[in-house]
Design a protein around this motif. Structure first.
Motif, PDB file in Angstrom:
ATOM      1  N   ALA A 251      -4.624   4.561  -3.955  1.00 41.94           N
ATOM      2  CA  ALA A 251      -3.647   5.499  -4.517  1.00 41.94           C
ATOM      3  C   ALA A 251      -4.093   6.033  -5.878  1.00 41.94           C
ATOM      4  N   ARG A 252      -5.317   5.688  -6.277  1.00 40.61           N
ATOM      5  CA  ARG A 252      -5.875   6.100  -7.571  1.00 40.61           C
ATOM      6  C   ARG A 252      -5.074   5.552  -8.750  1.00 40.61           C
TER       7      ARG A 252
ATOM      8  N   THR B 191       2.752   9.283  -6.534  1.00 44.86           N
ATOM      9  CA  THR B 191       3.262  10.660  -6.461  1.00 44.86           C
ATOM     10  C   THR B 191       4.374  10.905  -7.460  1.00 44.86           C
TER      11      THR B 191
ATOM     12  N   GLY C  85      -4.673  -1.343  -2.351  1.00 47.51           N
ATOM     13  CA  GLY C  85      -3.658  -0.293  -2.279  1.00 47.51           C
ATOM     14  C   GLY C  85      -3.599   0.530  -3.553  1.00 47.51           C
TER      15      GLY C  85
ATOM     16  N   GLU D 196       0.831  -1.202   0.000  1.00 47.92           N
ATOM     17  CA  GLU D 196       0.000   0.000   0.000  1.00 47.92           C
ATOM     18  C   GLU D 196       0.872   1.263   0.000  1.00 47.92           C
ATOM     19  N   ALA D 197       1.931   1.251   0.803  1.00 43.08           N
ATOM     20  CA  ALA D 197       2.855   2.394   0.861  1.00 43.08           C
ATOM     21  C   ALA D 197       3.600   2.556  -0.458  1.00 43.08           C
TER      22      ALA D 197
ATOM     23  N   CYS E 207       2.420   1.737  -3.416  1.00 42.77           N
ATOM     24  CA  CYS E 207       1.452   2.307  -4.369  1.00 42.77           C
ATOM     25  C   CYS E 207       1.319   3.814  -4.172  1.00 42.77           C
ATOM     26  N   ARG E 208       1.224   4.244  -2.917  1.00 38.98           N
ATOM     27  CA  ARG E 208       1.107   5.688  -2.640  1.00 38.98           C
ATOM     28  C   ARG E 208       2.339   6.439  -3.139  1.00 38.98           C
TER      29      ARG E 208
END
Length: 143
Positions: A102-103, A75, A98, A67-68, A70-71
């Protein structure tokens, strides 16, 4: 990251997050209350505890999981960029959740199987920004 620190967006981000989830227990009061909110216990939910301090963060999610990743990838990606990540097949639901958070849109999944009859070991996911919400195809690659 893109939009900060002067790093321009990129066309490709790759990553292999740790495969094994770790759940942390935070102090809730009593003897642990004075520890400043630092975790008081870590429980590995998949796999075993690595025997070497340097390999532990590579195998277990002490610093964040898929998940982290993906975020962070979201960006950094240019508008038409791709994020390619390899993850434990047991975490397929987490990868998709995730990505959505994070779209990112899961465009394609390549499932990799080990020995015959043992099922998938891991998968390589290709993601992009946005998308139509319809998951891409899944292909299986036997080893």
């Amino acid at each position: 990251f893109a939009g900060g620190g002067g790093v321009p967006p990129v066309d490709l981000v790759t990553g292999t997050p740790p495969y094994f989830r770790v759940d942390f227990a935070l102090p809730t009061g009593g003897a642990d209350a004075g520890k400043g909110g630092a975790p008081v216990r870590a429980t590995i939910r998949q796999g075993g505890m690595p025997s070497h301090d340097q390999s532990a963060p590579a195998r277990c999610e002490f610093r964040g999981g898929v998940e982290a990743y993906c975020r962070a990838a979201a960006t950094l990606l240019a508008p038409d960029g791709r994020f390619v990540v390899c993850e434990n097949w047991a975490n397929d639901d987490r990868v998709r959740a995730g990505a959505a958070a994070a779209r990112l849109h899961v465009e394609e999944v390549l499932k990799v199987e080990g020995r015959t009859g043992r099922g998938a070991l891991f998968a390589v996911y290709t993601m992009k920004r946005g998308g139509n919400g319809v998951a891409g195809g899944t292909k299986t690659l036997p080893l």
